[in-house]
Design an enzyme around this catalytic site. Sequence first.
Site, mmCIF file in Angstrom:
data_model
loop_
_atom_site.group_PDB
_atom_site.id
_atom_site.type_symbol
_atom_site.label_atom_id
_atom_site.label_comp_id
_atom_site.label_asym_id
_atom_site.label_seq_id
_atom_site.Cartn_x
_atom_site.Cartn_y
_atom_site.Cartn_z
ATOM 1 N N SER A 265 0.845 -1.184 0.000
ATOM 2 C CA SER A 265 0.000 0.000 0.000
ATOM 3 C C SER A 265 0.879 1.231 0.000
ATOM 4 C CB SER A 265 -0.916 0.016 1.220
ATOM 5 O OG SER A 265 -0.173 0.442 2.339
ATOM 6 N N LYS A 266 0.223 2.370 -0.171
ATOM 7 C CA LYS A 266 0.984 3.610 -0.222
ATOM 8 C C LYS A 266 1.629 3.931 1.120
ATOM 9 C CE LYS A 266 -1.164 5.669 -4.156
ATOM 10 N NZ LYS A 266 -2.302 6.384 -4.645
#
Length: 318
Positions: A265-266
């Site tokens: 994920s970011k």
Amino acid sequence: VNALEPAATSRANPGAGVPAAIVCRYAPTPSGDLHLGNMAAAVSAWLFTRAHAGRFLIRVDDLDRLREAPGAAARILQDLARFGLDWDGPVVFQSARVGEYRAALDRLIADGRAYPCFCSRTDIRKAIEAQGGRLPGDNEEAVYPGTCRAIPPDEAWARGRTAPHAVRFRAVGRVAFDDLFAGAVTQDLEAEAGDFVLWRRDGVPAYHLATAVDEIALGITHIVRGADLLPSTPRQIALIEALGGTAPTYGHLPVIRGDDGLKLSKRDGSLSVRTALSSGRTVEDLVGDIAFRTGLTATAAPTTVRTLLEGVRQAPST
Ligand SMILES: [Zn+2]
């Protein structure tokens, strides 16, 4: 198993493969740089499209200006190009299409498929508790308890002239579809998704409405994307059909996983494409990693998207 072969379609519709003229898109949100999971989805969608000689479009989902990182859209396009992904026609920016979304909303309202909702987040939680329902988790959208559904339309819209409100879709029935990779999917739209938001209280068109309008307007025939979007697909299909369109064929790929088994994920800054590249890995290293993690290759040996495309094109058709 080649994850890019449309096995489910062949089973559901023997003898009819993917049509010759396919149109597919990749739709990044410019809230930050692409991470490896985003790039894996982009590479998968591009390979699927190019293997079937289709048109590949890029749509930037930039409606939520508060979440947008300055310059992110340009950086995303640079990263896609740097990985060798090309696209057809001009990039579509959702922020330039708000008038289209408004027109679609007005059609749904005129058809009695949408109604104003005056509930705050707290109102919704209280109503769910009062009904003994399950409260949503932190990153989950609540299934709307239907509080404003029964207000007579004339009264509701009169109140809406002055009172702040969202606009919700009247969810009815079940949605069923055959996913290219996930197989048969059904959802009781009313119970599992509920009356979802079409137009936010802050005046921003909601993601599902904008997406549905654009799939129709751009003539999208196939969507290949991460399985994290599978639960929201029935909402988009219901909307596309309510707007008189034909839903595209969907293929939801298993979400790419890191070595630690966690979804990329970011929040994993070290796993953004740019961070990975600045730490000494090459584009070919990352493409090899993506190909391996998505099940396209048996090893993570460095490669290019062109080489992967040749491999997909030569793979025996099922
Ligand atoms: Zn309400």
